[in-house]
Design a protein around this motif. Structure first.
Motif, PDB file in Angstrom:
ATOM      1  N   ARG A 247      -5.624  -9.427   2.818  1.00  0.00           N
ATOM      2  CA  ARG A 247      -4.746  -8.246   2.742  1.00  0.00           C
ATOM      3  C   ARG A 247      -5.293  -7.167   1.817  1.00  0.00           C
ATOM      4  NH1 ARG A 247      -0.770 -12.229   2.981  1.00  0.00           N
ATOM      5  NH2 ARG A 247       0.068 -12.402   5.087  1.00  0.00           N
ATOM      6  N   ILE A 248      -6.591  -7.108   1.713  1.00  0.00           N
ATOM      7  CA  ILE A 248      -7.209  -5.966   1.037  1.00  0.00           C
ATOM      8  C   ILE A 248      -7.650  -5.037   2.161  1.00  0.00           C
ATOM      9  CG2 ILE A 248      -9.114  -5.203  -0.448  1.00  0.00           C
ATOM     10  CD1 ILE A 248      -8.902  -7.961  -1.844  1.00  0.00           C
ATOM     11  N   THR A 249      -6.826  -4.007   2.394  1.00  0.00           N
ATOM     12  CA  THR A 249      -7.039  -3.178   3.586  1.00  0.00           C
ATOM     13  C   THR A 249      -7.187  -1.690   3.257  1.00  0.00           C
ATOM     14  OG1 THR A 249      -4.651  -2.996   3.843  1.00  0.00           O
ATOM     15  CG2 THR A 249      -5.735  -4.741   5.095  1.00  0.00           C
TER      16      THR A 249
ATOM     17  N   VAL B 140     -14.353  -9.947  -7.049  1.00  0.00           N
ATOM     18  CA  VAL B 140     -14.549  -8.547  -7.448  1.00  0.00           C
ATOM     19  C   VAL B 140     -13.562  -7.667  -6.669  1.00  0.00           C
ATOM     20  CG1 VAL B 140     -16.199  -6.623  -7.579  1.00  0.00           C
ATOM     21  CG2 VAL B 140     -16.986  -8.973  -7.985  1.00  0.00           C
ATOM     22  N   ALA B 141     -13.362  -7.999  -5.403  1.00  0.00           N
ATOM     23  CA  ALA B 141     -12.431  -7.214  -4.582  1.00  0.00           C
ATOM     24  C   ALA B 141     -10.988  -7.404  -5.037  1.00  0.00           C
ATOM     25  CB  ALA B 141     -12.584  -7.615  -3.111  1.00  0.00           C
ATOM     26  N   THR B 142     -10.624  -8.625  -5.389  1.00  0.00           N
ATOM     27  CA  THR B 142      -9.259  -8.877  -5.876  1.00  0.00           C
ATOM     28  C   THR B 142      -8.987  -8.072  -7.135  1.00  0.00           C
ATOM     29  OG1 THR B 142      -9.248 -11.093  -4.925  1.00  0.00           O
ATOM     30  CG2 THR B 142      -7.695 -10.694  -6.720  1.00  0.00           C
ATOM     31  N   MET B 143      -9.960  -8.056  -8.040  1.00  0.00           N
ATOM     32  CA  MET B 143      -9.779  -7.301  -9.290  1.00  0.00           C
ATOM     33  C   MET B 143      -9.724  -5.801  -9.014  1.00  0.00           C
ATOM     34  SD  MET B 143     -11.861  -9.364 -12.195  1.00  0.00           S
ATOM     35  CE  MET B 143     -13.451  -9.299 -11.422  1.00  0.00           C
ATOM     36  N   THR B 144     -10.583  -5.364  -8.124  1.00  0.00           N
ATOM     37  CA  THR B 144     -10.617  -3.941  -7.780  1.00  0.00           C
ATOM     38  C   THR B 144      -9.283  -3.509  -7.176  1.00  0.00           C
ATOM     39  OG1 THR B 144     -12.991  -4.117  -7.398  1.00  0.00           O
ATOM     40  CG2 THR B 144     -11.887  -2.183  -6.466  1.00  0.00           C
ATOM     41  N   ALA B 145      -8.758  -4.314  -6.260  1.00  0.00           N
ATOM     42  CA  ALA B 145      -7.491  -3.969  -5.613  1.00  0.00           C
ATOM     43  C   ALA B 145      -6.349  -3.978  -6.636  1.00  0.00           C
ATOM     44  CB  ALA B 145      -7.205  -4.938  -4.468  1.00  0.00           C
TER      45      ALA B 145
END
Ligand code: SAH
Length: 227
Positions: free
Chosen positions: A32-34, A79-84
């Motif tokens: 769900r990183i969209t 990295v994406a989880t933290m960025t989001a």
């Protein structure tokens, strides 16, 4: 010299990464990183530049990889989880504690106005700077120093991300977080599993939420004397 991913780079390699990147972006969508801005930022930063030579063709596998100075680059999903979680706006000033390879900073630099990043190892900061130059990322400012103190000269920050494990987020970092700012950090025992925690500074106090169980290398006070 250790096997580092220094320039020059071969554009043909980026071409070869296209399938791996497409697969990675699909994995992010499933998580769900969209947000198109975030996906575009990951698409724009070639992770192969930031990982050891031997791992370049596997740069997008879901795993952390060792880098110089006994440190590590986090798995791309993390990295994406933290960025989001940071919810970076285009006008944001972001502070990162723990430059490491520079990958997280490079991704953030595509989303923010400016990224300030600190590492206690000079070697890591120098290699990261080389990568930023290769990618022509001009809105990243680096510092060799002790990130537990934050970066008072450039405070306050809209967003702060700590990419090393800590029992407790240093007070200095909260003091340098703007009202309505967001701070993300792995909090817990440095030798074990930490809770990736998001702190949102709201009018009535700080709202805390736990995002995931994670394992980071420790946040160590003080500048490294060697390397
Ligand atoms: N964000 C990095 C990964 C960081 S690994 C990336 O994208 O590759 C954690 C980093 O935190 C290590 O490089 C380590 O040297 C750094 N670190 C640990 N304690 C620190 C401190 N007190 N100040 C600054 N950096 C620190």
């Amino acid at each position: 010299m250790t096997a580092i991913s220094e320039p020059p780079v071969n554009p043909a390699d980026f071409e070869r990464d296209r399938t791996a990147v497409a697969d990675f972006l699909l994995r992010l969508r499933r998580k769900r990183i969209t947000d198109p801005r975030i996906l575009a930022a990951f698409e724009a930063v070639p992770r192969r530049l930031f990982v050891p030579h031997s791992a370049r063709d596997n740069a997008y596998l879901e795993r952390a990889l060792p880098i110089e100075c006994g440190q590590s680059i986090s798995a791309p999903e993390l990295v994406a989880t933290m960025t989001a979680a940071l919810d970076v706006t285009a006008d944001a000033q972001v502070l990162e504690i723990g430059t490491g390879s520079g990958y997280q900073a490079a991704v953030l630099s595509r989303l923010a106005r400016r990224v300030y990043t600190i590492d206690r190892f000079r070697t890591l900061v120098e290699f990261a700077e080389l990568r930023f130059r290769t990618l022509k990322l001009q809105n990243i400012t680096t510092l060799v120093g002790d990130g537990t103190l934050g970066w008072p000269a450039n405070a306050v920050f809209d967003r702060i991300v700590v990419t090393a494990a800590t029992e407790k987020v240093p007070d200095a970092l909260f003091r340098q977080l703007r009202p309505r700012g967001i701070l993300v950090a792995p909090v817990g025992p440095v030798e074990g599993v930490q809770k990736l925690t998001r702190y949102a500074r709201e009018d009535r106090g700080i709202h805390e939420s736990v995002l995931a169980d994670v394992r980071f290398v420790p946040l160590i006070p003080g500048k490294a004397e060697r390397l």
